[in-house]
Design an enzyme around this catalytic site. Structure first.
Site, PDB file in Angstrom:
ATOM      1  N   ARG A  14       0.837  -1.206   0.000  1.00  0.00           N
ATOM      2  CA  ARG A  14       0.000   0.000   0.000  1.00  0.00           C
ATOM      3  C   ARG A  14       0.874   1.260   0.000  1.00  0.00           C
ATOM      4  O   ARG A  14       0.998   1.941  -1.016  1.00  0.00           O
ATOM      5  CB  ARG A  14      -0.952  -0.042   1.213  1.00  0.00           C
ATOM      6  N   ASP A  15       1.529   1.524   1.094  1.00  0.00           N
ATOM      7  CA  ASP A  15       2.318   2.754   1.192  1.00  0.00           C
ATOM      8  C   ASP A  15       3.464   2.723   0.179  1.00  0.00           C
ATOM      9  O   ASP A  15       3.819   3.744  -0.428  1.00  0.00           O
ATOM     10  CB  ASP A  15       2.887   2.885   2.613  1.00  0.00           C
ATOM     11  N   HIS A 205       5.271   4.495  12.509  1.00  0.00           N
ATOM     12  CA  HIS A 205       5.203   4.423  11.043  1.00  0.00           C
ATOM     13  C   HIS A 205       6.146   5.502  10.522  1.00  0.00           C
ATOM     14  O   HIS A 205       5.741   6.612  10.192  1.00  0.00           O
ATOM     15  CB  HIS A 205       3.756   4.672  10.603  1.00  0.00           C
ATOM     16  N   HIS A 207       8.870   7.111   8.039  1.00  0.00           N
ATOM     17  CA  HIS A 207       9.496   7.147   6.711  1.00  0.00           C
ATOM     18  C   HIS A 207      10.981   7.490   6.899  1.00  0.00           C
ATOM     19  O   HIS A 207      11.374   8.108   7.895  1.00  0.00           O
ATOM     20  CB  HIS A 207       8.783   8.156   5.803  1.00  0.00           C
ATOM     21  N   CYS A 238       4.504   9.264   0.049  1.00  0.00           N
ATOM     22  CA  CYS A 238       3.105   9.675   0.026  1.00  0.00           C
ATOM     23  C   CYS A 238       2.939  10.657  -1.116  1.00  0.00           C
ATOM     24  O   CYS A 238       3.671  11.643  -1.194  1.00  0.00           O
ATOM     25  CB  CYS A 238       2.700  10.325   1.348  1.00  0.00           C
ATOM     26  N   ASN A 247       9.199   4.009   3.451  1.00  0.00           N
ATOM     27  CA  ASN A 247       9.168   3.682   4.878  1.00  0.00           C
ATOM     28  C   ASN A 247      10.494   3.033   5.271  1.00  0.00           C
ATOM     29  O   ASN A 247      11.252   2.578   4.417  1.00  0.00           O
ATOM     30  CB  ASN A 247       8.050   2.668   5.150  1.00  0.00           C
TER      31      ASN A 247
HETATM   32  P1  HMG Z   1     -13.002  14.265  -2.696  1.00  0.00           P
HETATM   33  O1  HMG Z   1     -12.730  14.663  -4.128  1.00  0.00           O
HETATM   34  O2  HMG Z   1     -13.095  15.366  -1.697  1.00  0.00           O
HETATM   35  O3  HMG Z   1     -14.255  13.319  -2.523  1.00  0.00           O
HETATM   36  O4  HMG Z   1     -11.875  13.253  -2.270  1.00  0.00           O
HETATM   37  P2  HMG Z   1     -15.683  13.253  -3.083  1.00  0.00           P
HETATM   38  O5  HMG Z   1     -16.499  12.560  -2.042  1.00  0.00           O
HETATM   39  O6  HMG Z   1     -16.133  14.610  -3.581  1.00  0.00           O
HETATM   40  O7  HMG Z   1     -15.539  12.278  -4.330  1.00  0.00           O
HETATM   41  C1  HMG Z   1     -14.829  12.629  -5.512  1.00  0.00           C
HETATM   42  C2  HMG Z   1     -14.811  11.419  -6.440  1.00  0.00           C
HETATM   43  O8  HMG Z   1     -14.095  10.353  -5.825  1.00  0.00           O
HETATM   44  C3  HMG Z   1     -16.198  10.873  -6.738  1.00  0.00           C
HETATM   45  O9  HMG Z   1     -16.147  10.290  -8.023  1.00  0.00           O
HETATM   46  C4  HMG Z   1     -16.345   9.769  -5.714  1.00  0.00           C
HETATM   47  O10 HMG Z   1     -17.253   8.761  -6.114  1.00  0.00           O
HETATM   48  C5  HMG Z   1     -14.949   9.208  -5.684  1.00  0.00           C
HETATM   49  P3  HMG Z   1     -16.701  11.079  -9.332  1.00  0.00           P
HETATM   50  O11 HMG Z   1     -18.128  11.378  -9.003  1.00  0.00           O
HETATM   51  O12 HMG Z   1     -15.846  12.330  -9.457  1.00  0.00           O
HETATM   52  O13 HMG Z   1     -16.490  10.097 -10.429  1.00  0.00           O
HETATM   53  N1  HMG Z   1     -14.645   8.575  -4.392  1.00  0.00           N
HETATM   54  C6  HMG Z   1     -14.130   7.350  -4.282  1.00  0.00           C
HETATM   55  N2  HMG Z   1     -13.791   6.418  -5.197  1.00  0.00           N
HETATM   56  C7  HMG Z   1     -13.307   5.247  -4.736  1.00  0.00           C
HETATM   57  N3  HMG Z   1     -13.148   4.970  -3.403  1.00  0.00           N
HETATM   58  C8  HMG Z   1     -13.474   5.881  -2.478  1.00  0.00           C
HETATM   59  C9  HMG Z   1     -13.999   7.124  -2.912  1.00  0.00           C
HETATM   60  N4  HMG Z   1     -14.416   8.221  -2.249  1.00  0.00           N
HETATM   61  C10 HMG Z   1     -14.820   9.099  -3.174  1.00  0.00           C
HETATM   62  N5  HMG Z   1     -13.304   5.597  -1.186  1.00  0.00           N
HETATM   63  C11 HMG Z   1     -11.049  11.420  -0.960  1.00  0.00           C
HETATM   64  C12 HMG Z   1     -11.843  12.720  -0.945  1.00  0.00           C
HETATM   65  C13 HMG Z   1     -10.772  11.067   0.484  1.00  0.00           C
HETATM   66  C14 HMG Z   1     -11.859  10.335  -1.639  1.00  0.00           C
HETATM   67  C15 HMG Z   1      -9.731  11.678  -1.732  1.00  0.00           C
HETATM   68  O14 HMG Z   1      -9.114  12.811  -1.197  1.00  0.00           O
HETATM   69  C16 HMG Z   1      -8.789  10.529  -1.679  1.00  0.00           C
HETATM   70  O15 HMG Z   1      -9.064   9.463  -2.199  1.00  0.00           O
HETATM   71  N6  HMG Z   1      -7.623  10.734  -1.038  1.00  0.00           N
HETATM   72  C17 HMG Z   1      -6.682   9.639  -0.870  1.00  0.00           C
HETATM   73  C18 HMG Z   1      -5.337  10.177  -0.597  1.00  0.00           C
HETATM   74  C19 HMG Z   1      -4.372   9.043  -0.348  1.00  0.00           C
HETATM   75  O16 HMG Z   1      -4.651   7.889  -0.612  1.00  0.00           O
HETATM   76  N7  HMG Z   1      -3.195   9.399   0.185  1.00  0.00           N
HETATM   77  C20 HMG Z   1      -2.189   8.435   0.496  1.00  0.00           C
HETATM   78  C21 HMG Z   1      -2.532   7.580   1.674  1.00  0.00           C
HETATM   79  S1  HMG Z   1      -2.261   8.383   3.235  1.00  0.00           S
HETATM   80  C22 HMG Z   1      -0.579   8.117   3.563  1.00  0.00           C
HETATM   81  O17 HMG Z   1       0.122   7.615   2.730  1.00  0.00           O
HETATM   82  C23 HMG Z   1      -0.050   8.441   4.924  1.00  0.00           C
HETATM   83  C24 HMG Z   1       0.150   7.192   5.783  1.00  0.00           C
HETATM   84  O18 HMG Z   1       1.011   6.266   5.148  1.00  0.00           O
HETATM   85  C25 HMG Z   1       0.716   7.583   7.148  1.00  0.00           C
HETATM   86  C26 HMG Z   1       1.965   8.473   7.045  1.00  0.00           C
HETATM   87  O19 HMG Z   1       2.945   8.059   6.403  1.00  0.00           O
HETATM   88  O20 HMG Z   1       1.914   9.559   7.612  1.00  0.00           O
HETATM   89  C27 HMG Z   1      -1.176   6.466   6.046  1.00  0.00           C
HETATM   90 MG    MG Z   2       3.190   6.374   5.179  1.00  0.00          MG
END
Ligand code: HMG
Ligand code: MG
Length: 298
Positions: A14-15, A205, A207, A238, A247
């Site tokens: 995933r990450d 967690h 990096h 990220c 990581n």
């Molecule tokens: P948004 O644009 O504000 O959401 O995104 P929305 O509700 O307005 O939806 C926009 C579109 O996304 C729509 O589709 C929804 O259906 C679709 P459209 O009508 O435009 O065709 N949608 C989805 N599709 C699939 N699965 C879903 C989903 N939700 C909405 N669950 C949202 C808000 C949260 C969805 C967006 O910002 C997003 O997906 N962000 C993900 C960011 C991400 O994955 N970042 C990396 C992971 S975090 C990380 O790495 C940190 C971590 O490792 C810890 C660390 O290291 O600190 C965990």
């Molecule tokens: Mg991370």
């Protein structure tokens, strides 16, 4: 206080892969299956986020459905909202993770809402998970620095962690998203959080952007933390934290744990092979020092 055994949460699929410029579905599936064979008990396999935001994690449902599951391994998925949670459970995720941040700016960049809005979004997930007896992990990003705001106060990390814990997250994973932490800062941050959430329910967690992740983990192990997130071959980053590297490499972590006599239940030799193979498949240099040192050609 140092634990005798730690739980490793492998976040490579995933990450690790969410930040690769190009990653095929076959490589993603291969990696989860190969990791399953190393004895890892927790693998974060997929992310049910918007494919427009993170195309690398598309087809998470197909992936979850095709994993060759090893008995005793938990296959987890990231879920930012109820839509993601429902899809993850339908696809067979054993456990999910919600992700918040200790930085407002990062929260907006990463999930397009404020910290408080993200907590509100998680409430229906936690309610549905409770009803279905699914465990929810809570991430807090930017615990040791933010790419947009710089320094983050340990008190803010503690506050967000406490809210997630009291909302029902069974474990709080503390992300040094951009890897700027150093041991004393990491210890101070973990101590601040542990005043609000039991130490035994915290995970690290970290990096490795600045090469500090292993030193930070070593320092925090002395506090009694016993869950560590890491990524095979040091894959990772990220997409919403520019400059974030992978990581902490799982191989490097295991090597250190072996040296300290701390149990982890993972076969290091097999994991090294997986790390070298996924690095070759992705055409990247292995980010694990132990992996590189153990390559037959070295
Ligand atoms: P948004 O644009 O504000 O959401 O995104 P929305 O509700 O307005 O939806 C926009 C579109 O996304 C729509 O589709 C929804 O259906 C679709 P459209 O009508 O435009 O065709 N949608 C989805 N599709 C699939 N699965 C879903 C989903 N939700 C909405 N669950 C949202 C808000 C949260 C969805 C967006 O910002 C997003 O997906 N962000 C993900 C960011 C991400 O994955 N970042 C990396 C992971 S975090 C990380 O790495 C940190 C971590 O490792 C810890 C660390 O290291 O600190 C965990
Ligand atoms: Mg991370």
């Amino acid at each position: 206080m140092r634990p005798h055994r730690v739980k490793i949460v492998e976040v490579g699929p995933r990450d690790g892969l969410q930040n690769e410029p190009e990653v095929s579905f076959d490589d993603r599936l291969w990696l989860v299956n190969a990791l399953s064979d190393t004895g890892l008990s927790h693998i974060e396999a997929a992310s049910f986020v918007s494919p427009k935001w993170v195309p690398q994690m598309a087809d998470a449902d197909k992936l979850m459905g095709q994993i060759e599951r090893r008995a005793g391994t938990t296959y987890a998925a990231l879920t930012p909202n109820l839509k993601g949670f429902e899809a993850a459970i339908a696809a067979g995720a054993d456990e999910v993770a919600v992700f918040a941040a200790a930085s407002e700016s990062f929260s907006h960049k990463n999930i397009n809402c404020s910290i408080i809005e993200s907590i509100e979004r998680f409430e229906p997930i936690l309610a549905a998970a409770r009803a279905e007896n699914i465990r929810v992990r809570g991430y807090v990003s930017c615990t040791l620095g933010c790419p947009y705001e710089g320094t983050i106060a340990p008190a803010k990390v503690a506050e967000v962690s406490q809210v997630l814990f009291e909302s029902g997250c069974y474990e709080i994973s503390l992300g040094d998203t951009i890897g700027t932490g150093t041991p004393d800062k990491a210890v101070a941050m973990v101590e601040a959080v542990a005043a609000r959430v039991p130490m035994g329910l915290l995970a690290l967690h970290f990096h490795d952007t600045y090469g500090q992740a292993l030193a930070n983990v070593a320092a925090c192990l002395e506090l009694g933390v016993s869950t560590i997130d890491s990524s095979v071959a040091g894959l990772g980053g990220c997409p919403y934290a520019r400059g974030a590297s992978g990581n902490l490499a799982t191989e490097d972590l295991l090597y250190m744990l072996n040296g300290l006599g701390i149990d982890h239940g993972v076969d290091l030799a097999k994991l090294i092979q997986v790390g070298n193979q996924i690095s070759d498949r992705l055409g990247r240099i292995n980010g694990s020092k132990v992996g590189l040192a153990s390559k037959p050609s070295c």
